[in-house]
Enzyme design. Structure first.
Site, PDB file in Angstrom:
ATOM      1  N   GLU A 117       0.836  -1.206   0.000  1.00  0.00           N
ATOM      2  CA  GLU A 117       0.000   0.000   0.000  1.00  0.00           C
ATOM      3  C   GLU A 117       0.866   1.248   0.000  1.00  0.00           C
ATOM      4  O   GLU A 117       1.944   1.243   0.596  1.00  0.00           O
ATOM      5  CB  GLU A 117      -0.866   0.027   1.284  1.00  0.00           C
ATOM      6  CG  GLU A 117      -1.688  -1.212   1.488  1.00  0.00           C
ATOM      7  CD  GLU A 117      -2.562  -1.138   2.736  1.00  0.00           C
ATOM      8  OE1 GLU A 117      -2.423  -0.178   3.523  1.00  0.00           O
ATOM      9  OE2 GLU A 117      -3.386  -2.054   2.914  1.00  0.00           O
ATOM     10  N   LYS A 119       2.052   4.670   1.516  1.00  0.00           N
ATOM     11  CA  LYS A 119       1.992   5.210   2.880  1.00  0.00           C
ATOM     12  C   LYS A 119       1.642   6.690   2.774  1.00  0.00           C
ATOM     13  O   LYS A 119       2.455   7.508   2.336  1.00  0.00           O
ATOM     14  CB  LYS A 119       3.321   5.027   3.602  1.00  0.00           C
ATOM     15  CG  LYS A 119       3.247   5.474   5.063  1.00  0.00           C
ATOM     16  CD  LYS A 119       4.493   5.048   5.831  1.00  0.00           C
ATOM     17  CE  LYS A 119       4.341   5.273   7.323  1.00  0.00           C
ATOM     18  NZ  LYS A 119       4.195   6.660   7.695  1.00  0.00           N
ATOM     19  N   ASP A 121       0.777  10.464   3.658  1.00  0.00           N
ATOM     20  CA  ASP A 121       1.306  11.398   4.637  1.00  0.00           C
ATOM     21  C   ASP A 121       0.172  12.308   5.085  1.00  0.00           C
ATOM     22  O   ASP A 121       0.017  13.428   4.608  1.00  0.00           O
ATOM     23  CB  ASP A 121       2.449  12.199   4.007  1.00  0.00           C
ATOM     24  CG  ASP A 121       3.379  12.740   5.053  1.00  0.00           C
ATOM     25  OD1 ASP A 121       3.173  12.427   6.246  1.00  0.00           O
ATOM     26  OD2 ASP A 121       4.304  13.481   4.691  1.00  0.00           O
ATOM     27  N   TYR A 229      -7.541   1.724   5.544  1.00  0.00           N
ATOM     28  CA  TYR A 229      -6.557   0.660   5.385  1.00  0.00           C
ATOM     29  C   TYR A 229      -6.451  -0.320   6.547  1.00  0.00           C
ATOM     30  O   TYR A 229      -5.566  -1.163   6.563  1.00  0.00           O
ATOM     31  CB  TYR A 229      -5.172   1.245   5.092  1.00  0.00           C
ATOM     32  CG  TYR A 229      -4.725   2.322   6.065  1.00  0.00           C
ATOM     33  CD1 TYR A 229      -4.543   2.046   7.407  1.00  0.00           C
ATOM     34  CD2 TYR A 229      -4.488   3.617   5.614  1.00  0.00           C
ATOM     35  CE1 TYR A 229      -4.143   3.021   8.300  1.00  0.00           C
ATOM     36  CE2 TYR A 229      -4.083   4.610   6.502  1.00  0.00           C
ATOM     37  CZ  TYR A 229      -3.911   4.304   7.850  1.00  0.00           C
ATOM     38  OH  TYR A 229      -3.519   5.277   8.723  1.00  0.00           O
ATOM     39  N   LYS A 318      10.323   3.525   3.701  1.00  0.00           N
ATOM     40  CA  LYS A 318      10.221   4.980   3.516  1.00  0.00           C
ATOM     41  C   LYS A 318      10.996   5.478   2.296  1.00  0.00           C
ATOM     42  O   LYS A 318      12.065   4.968   1.966  1.00  0.00           O
ATOM     43  CB  LYS A 318      10.769   5.695   4.771  1.00  0.00           C
ATOM     44  CG  LYS A 318      10.007   5.364   6.037  1.00  0.00           C
ATOM     45  CD  LYS A 318       8.685   6.105   6.119  1.00  0.00           C
ATOM     46  CE  LYS A 318       8.869   7.517   6.563  1.00  0.00           C
ATOM     47  NZ  LYS A 318       8.643   7.740   7.964  1.00  0.00           N
ATOM     48  N   CYS A 412      13.756  48.585  -9.586  1.00  0.00           N
ATOM     49  CA  CYS A 412      13.711  47.292 -10.279  1.00  0.00           C
ATOM     50  C   CYS A 412      15.135  46.842 -10.592  1.00  0.00           C
ATOM     51  O   CYS A 412      15.924  47.618 -11.136  1.00  0.00           O
ATOM     52  CB  CYS A 412      12.890  47.434 -11.558  1.00  0.00           C
ATOM     53  SG  CYS A 412      13.019  46.018 -12.642  1.00  0.00           S
ATOM     54  N   CYS A 415      15.333  47.163 -14.747  1.00  0.00           N
ATOM     55  CA  CYS A 415      15.218  48.433 -15.485  1.00  0.00           C
ATOM     56  C   CYS A 415      15.421  49.649 -14.590  1.00  0.00           C
ATOM     57  O   CYS A 415      15.400  50.775 -15.065  1.00  0.00           O
ATOM     58  CB  CYS A 415      13.868  48.513 -16.181  1.00  0.00           C
ATOM     59  SG  CYS A 415      12.518  48.829 -15.032  1.00  0.00           S
ATOM     60  N   CYS A 430       7.292  46.388 -10.270  1.00  0.00           N
ATOM     61  CA  CYS A 430       8.149  47.318 -11.001  1.00  0.00           C
ATOM     62  C   CYS A 430       7.226  48.207 -11.818  1.00  0.00           C
ATOM     63  O   CYS A 430       6.285  47.728 -12.451  1.00  0.00           O
ATOM     64  CB  CYS A 430       9.069  46.515 -11.911  1.00  0.00           C
ATOM     65  SG  CYS A 430       9.663  47.420 -13.345  1.00  0.00           S
ATOM     66  N   CYS A 436      10.732  47.948 -19.200  1.00  0.00           N
ATOM     67  CA  CYS A 436      11.516  47.007 -18.401  1.00  0.00           C
ATOM     68  C   CYS A 436      11.751  45.750 -19.240  1.00  0.00           C
ATOM     69  O   CYS A 436      10.810  45.105 -19.694  1.00  0.00           O
ATOM     70  CB  CYS A 436      10.765  46.649 -17.114  1.00  0.00           C
ATOM     71  SG  CYS A 436      11.606  45.383 -16.157  1.00  0.00           S
TER      72      CYS A 436
END
Ligand code: IVH
Length: 675
Positions: A117, A119, A121, A229, A318, A412, A415, A430, A436
Site C-alpha cells: 500500500e 503510505k 502522509d 486501510y 520509507k 527594479c 530596469c 516594477c 523594463c
C-alpha cells in the site's frame, strides 16, 4: 393531496440516495458519473426541500455534514483496540530482513502473501460505525487515547455517514488516513499568501490543522479526503480472513480504498512496488512518504502479534525525505510579466529526493519577513510534486552573526524603475512597464505561447536574445524582423529562420479570444477573454467599454474591469493594437450575444421534471438558457412554468398545489419555436 407529505419524504429519500450514489462513484469507484453542476443541482434541490420541510431532515442526510455548534474542547476517546504505529525500513536489506523474520516466526519456507500500500502522509483516524451509521471519529493521540473529532470528520465528503450494502458487523471501527490533496493544499496556501495569512508547511500539517478546529464550519471549508486501510474494534459480525478481502469489503461498504494497492506473493514484488511508487510519486494527487507492506492472512497476523507499539506483520518502507537543510547564499528578485517582483532564494545546492535544488521561491516580501529568511541562514527546503521548491522555515539556532533583514529593493533590478508596494497589497511591482526588459521578455513569451498566438519555434531563449539586443521593443516588432535580422541571432540557421518567418505569418490568422488573451492584460485569462468576446462581439466594443459595462460580462468584477479599462486607456496599448493589425494580424469578428433584457425568455423560470421524449433535459435547459430563461431544480411560487415529461414525480404535484402553469413537452417545443 392527502398523501402529499409521504410523497415528499419519498422524494427526499430518493434525492439522498442519488447523492450517496454519486459520492460512491466519485470517492470509491474513482469514476464520477455526473458533471459537478448536476451534483450541485441535486444537492440544492435537497437543501431547498429540506428547508421547506425541516421535520423530514435525517441526521445522515448529505446536507447535515456540518454540525451546528463549535465545541469548547475535544472530548477524550479510549481506543478499545489500540491504534498502532509502524516500524520503518529505509533500505532493501532491512526489508529482506523483515521478510526473513516473518517466515522464521511463522516457521515456513513458503513465500508470504503481502499487500502493498502507499503510505499516505496525512493524519490517522478511527471511524466507528454502529449498525452501519457513523457514530464517532477519533484521532490516534498516543495510540490508546485520542480526541473525539466526530463533528469534523462528518464534514469530509469522502467519509460515508452510513455504510452501503450489507454484511458489515454491528460495530465496525475502520482506520484510515485523512489527507489534503496536493492541489487543494497549494490553492489554500496561494490564497493565504495573497491575504497575508499564515501558510501551512506541508499537506500533513494542513490536514492536522484543519482537523484540530473546534468549529466544524472551518473544517468543512478545507478540502480533505480519506483512504481506509485497517480495522479497529469489531463486534456483532464477521470480517474477511485476509486483509485484501477486507479492503474489497470496505469498498463495497462505500469506504474509499487507495487504488494503487496490490496483493502479491513473496518479498521481491514488494521491492518492485516500492520502485514503481517512487517513480509515480510526483504525479500522484496526494503526498506519500513511502509504502507499507502487510502480511495478508489475518491468522498469520495474529500469530505474529505485536512488539511494543508496532505490529510484527507490517513494515513501512520509507522514501527519501522531501525536505532537506541547506544555506541561503543570496536573495534575488525576479520580475514577472505584470511587473510582480518575486524574491527568490539562491541556495547551496542540495539533493532532495533525487533532484538537485539550488533555487527556492520566497513568494513575496510578506513571506520573507514572516519567516525572517536572511542571507547566510540555514533553512529547511521542501520540494513536492512538480512545484517550485519552497523555503519552509529558518533554523534560528544556526543563524550566523551579522545577518541583515531583507529589504524590498526601491528600484527594479532589471530596469531601475521605481518599485511600489501599495498599502494592503502583498505583491510589489516594477513600474517600468514594457520599458523594463524583464517585463517585455515575459510579455512576448506570453504573446507567442501556445494558447495565445501560438508562434511555433519562437521559444524563450530566442525571445530573450531579441529583447537583449533590442531587436524587439514591443510584441509587434517580431513581425517586422527581416531574415537577415533573424540570422544575426546566436545559433540561428537558415532553415530555422525561414521556419520562424513562416510560423509568424501563419500566426497572424488568429481568433479574437486568442488575441485578447495574448495581450496579457492582468487577470484576463483564457476564460475571461472568451467571455469578453462573447459579450461584446468585436474588439472596438471591448476597447470602448467603461468599467460598469465591463462588469456586465460573466465573471468580471470591479478589479478585472479596472485592469481592462486601464489597459485600453493607455495610448501606447491602442497604438500597439493598431500596429499589429496593420502588420496583418486578423480574426473574424463575432456577433455579440444580445443583452439579457432583450432575450425573449428573460425573467422566466422553468422547472423540468420527468423524461422528455425528443431531447435530453440538459439540451432543453441549454435552449431555454440561450433564450434568456432560467432553469431551476425546485418548484416555488416564483416558477413560471413546470415542464412535465413522462413519469413527472412530485414536482408536478407541487406545481398543481402552487398553481404554476404546466407545459407538456409539445407545448414547450411550440413555445421555443414561436420565439
Ligand atoms: S497501517 C497496525 N497503512 O503511518 C498498522 N498506516 O507510521 C497501522 N499510514 O499511524 C497502520 N498510510 O497514520 C497503515 N497504508 C497505510 C498507511 C498508514 C499511512 C500512517 C498511519 C500510521 C503511520 C505509522
Amino acid at each position: 393531496m392527502k398523501n402529499f407529505p409521504q410523497k415528499i419524504s419519498q422524494h427526499l429519500e430518493q434525492l439522498r440516495q442519488k447523492i450517496d450514489e454519486h459520492n460512491y462513484s466519485y470517492y470509491v469507484l474513482d469514476n464520477p458519473t455526473i458533471p459537478d453542476a448536476e451534483y450541485d443541482r441535486l444537492f440544492r434541490e435537497l437543501q431547498t426541500l429540506e428547508s421547506e420541510h425541516p421535520e423530514l431532515i435525517t441526521p445522515d442526510s448529505p446536507t447535515q455534514r456540518v454540525g451546528a455548534q463549535p465545541l469548547k474542547e475535544f472530548a477524550a476517546v479510549t481506543h478499545e483496540v489500540p491504534m498502532l504505529s509502524l516500524d520503518n525500513a529505509f533500505s532493501e536489506l532491512e526489508l529482506i530482513a523483515f521478510d526473513k523474520r516473518v517466515r522464521q516466526r511463522l516457521e515456513t519456507d513458503k513465500p508470504i502473501e503481502y499487500v502493498c500500500e502507499p503510505k499516505l502522509d496525512g493524519v490517522a483516524v478511527s471511524l466507528r460505525y454502529e449498525k452501519g451509521v457513523l457514530t464517532r471519529g477519533a484521532t490516534r493521540g498516543d495510540g490508546l487515547t485520542g480526541e473525539d473529532i466526530t463533528q469534523n470528520v462528518r464534514t469530509i465528503p469522502a467519509v460515508p455517514l452510513h455504510l452501503r450494502g450489507s454484511g458489515y458487523p454491528d460495530i465496525l471501527e475502520v482506520r484510515g488516513e485523512i489527507y489534503m490533496p496536493l492541489i487543494s493544499f497549494e490553492n489554500y496556501n496561494a490564497k493565504a499568501r495573497a491575504a497575508g495569512e499564515k501558510e501551512f508547511a506541508n499537506p500533513r500539517n494542513a490536514t492536522a490543522g484543519s482537523l484540530r478546529q473546534l468549529d466544524p464550519k472551518i473544517t468543512a471549508s478545507r478540502p480533505l479526503s480519506l483512504f481506509c486501510y485497517a480495522l479497529g474494534k469489531v463486534a456483532g459480525g464477521h470480517v474477511a480472513d485476509k486483509h485484501s478481502d477486507m479492503l474489497e469489503d470496505f469498498k463495497g461498504w462505500g469506504l474509499p480504498v487507495n487504488p494503487e494497492i496490490i496483493h502479491v506473493t513473496g518479498i521481491e514484488p514488494c521491492v518492485e512496488f516500492f520502485h514503481h511508487m517512487a517513480a509515480i510519486r510526483d504525479s500522484l494527487p496526494y503526498e506519500i512518504d513511502g509504502v507499507v507492506y502487510k502480511v495478508n492472512r489475518f491468522d498469520q497476523q495474529r500469530e505474529l502479534g505485536f512488539i511494543s507499539r508496532a505490529p510484527r506483520w507490517a513494515i513501512a518502507h520509507k522514501f527519501p525525505a522531501r525536505e532537506e537543510m541547506t544555506q541561503v547564499e543570496a536573495i534575488e528578485f525576479q520580475v514577472g510579466r505584470t511587473g510582480a517582483i518575486t524574491p527568490v532564494a539562491r541556495l547551496a545546492p542540495v539533493v532532495i529526493s533525487g533532484v538537485t535544488v539550488s533555487n527556492a521561491t520566497l513568494h513575496n516580501m510578506d513571506e520573507v519577513w514572516r519567516k525572517d529568511v536572511r542571507v547566510g541562514d540555514m533553512v529547511i527546503v521542501r520540494r513536492a510534486g512538480d512545484v517550485i521548491p519552497d523555503v519552509v522555515s529558518v533554523i534560528l539556532d544556526k543563524r550566523p552573526a551579522h545577518t541583515h533583514k531583507v529589504l524590498l529593493p526601491k528600484h527594479c533590478p532589471v530596469c531601475h524603475a521605481e518599485v511600489i508596494k501599495p498599502e494592503g497589497e502583498v505583491v510589489a511591482r516594477c513600474t517600468g512597464g514594457l520599458f523594463c526588459q524583464a517585463q517585455l521578455k515575459e510579455t512576448i513569451k506570453h504573446f507567442a505561447s501556445r494558447r495565445a498566438l501560438d508562434i511555433e519555434g519562437l521559444g524563450d531563449k530566442i525571445i530573450e536574445q531579441l529583447v537583449t539586443v533590442k531587436l524587439a521593443r514591443d510584441i509587434a516588432d517580431v513581425f517586422l524582423l527581416t531574415k537577415a535580422q533573424w540570422l544575426s541571432l546566436e545559433r540561428m540557421g537558415e532553415k530555422s529562420a525561414q521556419n520562424l518567418i513562416d510560423a509568424l505569418d501563419k500566426s497572424k490568422a488568429t481568433t479574437l479570444p486568442r488575441f485578447m488573451y495574448a495581450l496579457g492584460i492582468r487577470e484576463v485569462g483564457e476564460a475571461t477573454a472568451l467571455n469578453l468576446v462573447q459579450h461584446f462581439g468585436g474588439l472596438a466594443h471591448i476597447m470602448q467599454a467603461d468599467e460598469l459595462q465591463l462588469q456586465e460580462v460573466a465573471d468580471i468584477g470591479p478589479i478585472v474591469a479596472a485592469n481592462i479599462a486601464g489597459f485600453f486607456r493607455q495610448p501606447h496599448n491602442r497604438e500597439l493594437i493598431a500596429k499589429l493589425q496593420q502588420l496583418g494580424v486578423h480574426w473574424q469578428e463575432m456577433a455579440p450575444r444580445p443583452k439579457q433584457n432583450d432575450l425573449p425568455l428573460n425573467g422566466k423560470t422553468f422547472v423540468l421534471t420527468g423524461t422528455l421524449a425528443t431531447m435530453t433535459r440538459d439540451a432543453a435547459k441549454e435552449q431555454i438558457q440561450a433564450l434568456g430563461g432560467k432553469v431551476s431544480g425546485s418548484v416555488s411560487a416564483k416558477t413560471t412554468y413546470v415542464v412535465a415529461g413522462a413519469d413527472p414525480g412530485f414536482k408536478l404535484a407541487k406545481a398543481e398545489e402552487l398553481k404554476v402553469q404546466i407545459l407538456s413537452e409539445d407545448e414547450l417545443l411550440q413555445l421555443l419555436k414561436e420565439l
